[in-house]
Write an enzyme that holds these catalytic residues in place. Structure first.
Site, PDB file in Angstrom:
ATOM      1  N   ARG A   1      42.236-107.545-115.223  1.00 43.72           N
ATOM      2  CA  ARG A   1      42.441-106.728-114.034  1.00 43.72           C
ATOM      3  C   ARG A   1      43.902-106.314-113.867  1.00 43.72           C
ATOM      4  O   ARG A   1      44.214-105.359-113.176  1.00 43.72           O
ATOM      5  CB  ARG A   1      41.946-107.473-112.784  1.00 43.72           C
ATOM      6  CG  ARG A   1      41.727-106.550-111.583  1.00 43.72           C
ATOM      7  CD  ARG A   1      41.095-107.258-110.402  1.00 43.72           C
ATOM      8  NE  ARG A   1      42.013-108.165-109.752  1.00 43.72           N
ATOM      9  CZ  ARG A   1      41.880-109.490-109.713  1.00 43.72           C
ATOM     10  NH1 ARG A   1      40.856-110.073-110.300  1.00 43.72           N
ATOM     11  NH2 ARG A   1      42.774-110.238-109.094  1.00 43.72           N
TER      12      ARG A   1
ATOM     13  N   TYR B   1      42.253 -80.510-102.690  1.00 42.47           N
ATOM     14  CA  TYR B   1      40.942 -81.030-103.041  1.00 42.47           C
ATOM     15  C   TYR B   1      40.313 -81.662-101.799  1.00 42.47           C
ATOM     16  O   TYR B   1      40.944 -82.462-101.106  1.00 42.47           O
ATOM     17  CB  TYR B   1      41.087 -82.055-104.166  1.00 42.47           C
ATOM     18  CG  TYR B   1      39.796 -82.732-104.578  1.00 42.47           C
ATOM     19  CD1 TYR B   1      38.660 -81.991-104.881  1.00 42.47           C
ATOM     20  CD2 TYR B   1      39.727 -84.111-104.664  1.00 42.47           C
ATOM     21  CE1 TYR B   1      37.478 -82.603-105.256  1.00 42.47           C
ATOM     22  CE2 TYR B   1      38.554 -84.744-105.056  1.00 42.47           C
ATOM     23  CZ  TYR B   1      37.432 -83.986-105.340  1.00 42.47           C
ATOM     24  OH  TYR B   1      36.269 -84.605-105.709  1.00 42.47           O
TER      25      TYR B   1
ATOM     26  N   ASP C   1      49.933 -83.142-106.986  1.00 39.52           N
ATOM     27  CA  ASP C   1      48.732 -83.245-107.813  1.00 39.52           C
ATOM     28  C   ASP C   1      48.778 -82.073-108.789  1.00 39.52           C
ATOM     29  O   ASP C   1      48.569 -80.921-108.410  1.00 39.52           O
ATOM     30  CB  ASP C   1      47.484 -83.177-106.936  1.00 39.52           C
ATOM     31  CG  ASP C   1      46.185 -83.301-107.740  1.00 39.52           C
ATOM     32  OD1 ASP C   1      46.220 -83.064-108.965  1.00 39.52           O
ATOM     33  OD2 ASP C   1      45.139 -83.594-107.144  1.00 39.52           O
TER      34      ASP C   1
ATOM     35  N   LYS D   1      39.870 -84.549-116.254  1.00 42.16           N
ATOM     36  CA  LYS D   1      39.867 -83.113-116.532  1.00 42.16           C
ATOM     37  C   LYS D   1      40.536 -82.820-117.882  1.00 42.16           C
ATOM     38  O   LYS D   1      40.059 -83.237-118.908  1.00 42.16           O
ATOM     39  CB  LYS D   1      40.550 -82.374-115.372  1.00 42.16           C
ATOM     40  CG  LYS D   1      40.073 -82.816-113.971  1.00 42.16           C
ATOM     41  CD  LYS D   1      38.599 -82.663-113.750  1.00 42.16           C
ATOM     42  CE  LYS D   1      38.183 -82.788-112.295  1.00 42.16           C
ATOM     43  NZ  LYS D   1      38.402 -84.087-111.656  1.00 42.16           N
TER      44      LYS D   1
END
Length: 394
Positions: free
Chosen positions: A60, A113, A185, A210
């Site tokens: 983790r 977004y 972003d 993406k």
């Protein structure tokens, strides 16, 4: 040692962040399917705990595949460090949760977004964080919204789906003048087309799902910035557990090998198809920063190497059903969300992303009924243009 960042984008995409000599003398990094990592002795454990050894302890908190991908992404974005998350939303949530406290405020440019907007306005507000939205590109409005509780300025560049490009130098300077951190972003631009950190921005976010992954076969997100500023982000990720599997990281690293080649084709296809659509009699308007008709074309030319493969356009004199028939008539591009993969995708934002919004909300977000968004893949531009032309004329 990892490759120096001054190399070209193609070289960094292949070799950046990778060690020359790898376990088993392999060319590719092996996939480390381990949840925990052993120590030979208590002294070795103490070296790790006290910061003298750079190695893994528990999955983790880190994985060798994750480290390799982070080094490569940092090199591509001209950053000191990068923190990879399970998704792009995981990345922005992790950053904001590690930086904000009750009573803090953030200022957003409003073309963003929808899930980023929803998280900030709906969920951060439950923890006492205030989100202020101002018109995209209106720096006077953004400055007026800053007060002594403001902790971060946030924008996309280019924005989705309007492809508005923000003046990054002005954006970064505004943050620094008020001692407020800045986040861009840059998912739609990618590090190939723009590197916001070079303009003085503090953090750059990518949905690596993406263009960075590039094959519509993985989910990932990344925050790039300085090592010191990202330390609390990495620590919180270890607590929240928003990590990727080793296999997923392998896919991302493999996808990045062809990053420059893919982006060259995405840029080429985007420009050619945008120009075709701009001259078509059935198209009312095209949103693409590579066109001189786009409101932020001059800013894009100043700050970007290329303009990407995402295009939005309006079908002239069409209602939502007539617009949907154009989408349905396209044969090569598949009807699907997302963008940036080798396959072209097409969708009607009204239905795909804003169907549950009221007409008033869609108007406020700038989503008309006759809007189509197309993510140009790496197919031959001539074939995509022929297909789009036939769909518009059907």
């Amino acid at each position: 040692m990892p490759l120096a960042e001054h190399r070209g984008a193609g070289t960094l995409a292949v070799h950046g962040g990778e060690l020359k000599h790898k376990p088993g003398d392999s060319i590719s990094d092996p996939i480390f399917c381990a949840s925990t990592y052993a120590f030979d002795s208590t002294d070795e454990l103490l070296d790790y705990v006290e910061g003298r050894a750079d190695r893994e302890e528990y999955g983790r908190y880190g994985n060798p595949n994750e480290r390799a991908v982070e080094r490569k992404l940092a090199a591509l974005d001209a950053a000191e460090d990068a923190v990879v998350f399970g998704t792009g939303m995981g990345a922005i949530v992790g950053l904001l949760m590690s930086k904000l406290n009750s009573g803090d405020e953030i200022v957003f440019f409003d073309q963003c977004y929808r899930r980023s907007r929803e998280f900030c306005a709906k969920h951060l507000s439950r923890f006492g964080v205030v989100t202020r939205e101002v018109p995209t590109g209106d720096f006077a409005a953004m400055e007026a919204a800053i007060n002594d509780r403001t902790r971060m300025l946030i924008s996309e560049s280019p924005t989705n789906p309007h492809l508005t490009v923000v003046d990054l130098e002005q954006f970064a300077a505004l943050g620094k003048s008020h001692e407020v951190e800045t986040l861009i972003d840059a998912t739609l631009a990618t590090p190939f087309n723009v590197q916001p950190l070079r303009f003085g921005v503090d953090y750059v976010l990518h949905s690596a799902t993406k263009y960075l992954g590039g094959h519509n076969d993985l989910l990932a997100g990344v925050i790039c910035g300085s090592r010191e500023q990202l330390e609390p982000v990495r620590n919180l990720r270890g607590i929240m557990g928003g990590i990727n599997s080793a296999h997923n990281l392998y896919l991302l690293q493999r996808g990045l090998k062809t990053f420059e080649l893919r982006m060259q084709r995405h840029n080429e296809n985007g420009q050619r198809i945008a120009e075709f659509l701009a001259g078509h009699p059935r198209v009312e308007r095209v949103y693409y920063p590579g066109l001189s008709s786009h409101p932020t074309h001059d800013v894009a030319c100043r700050t970007m190497q290329g303009f990407g493969g995402l295009i939005s356009f309006l079908v002239k004199d069409a209602d939502w059903r007539e617009t949907a028939r154009v989408v349905d008539a396209v044969k090569l591009a598949r009807i699907a969300p997302s963008l940036g993969g080798v396959e072209s995708l097409i969708e009607q934002p009204l239905i795909m992303s804003y169907y549950n919004c009221t007409p008033e909300e869609r108007c406020r977000f700038g989503i008309p009924d006759n809007m189509i968004r197309m993510s140009c893949g790496i197919e031959n531009a001539e074939d995509l243009i022929e297909d789009l032309g036939a769909a518009l004329e059907a």
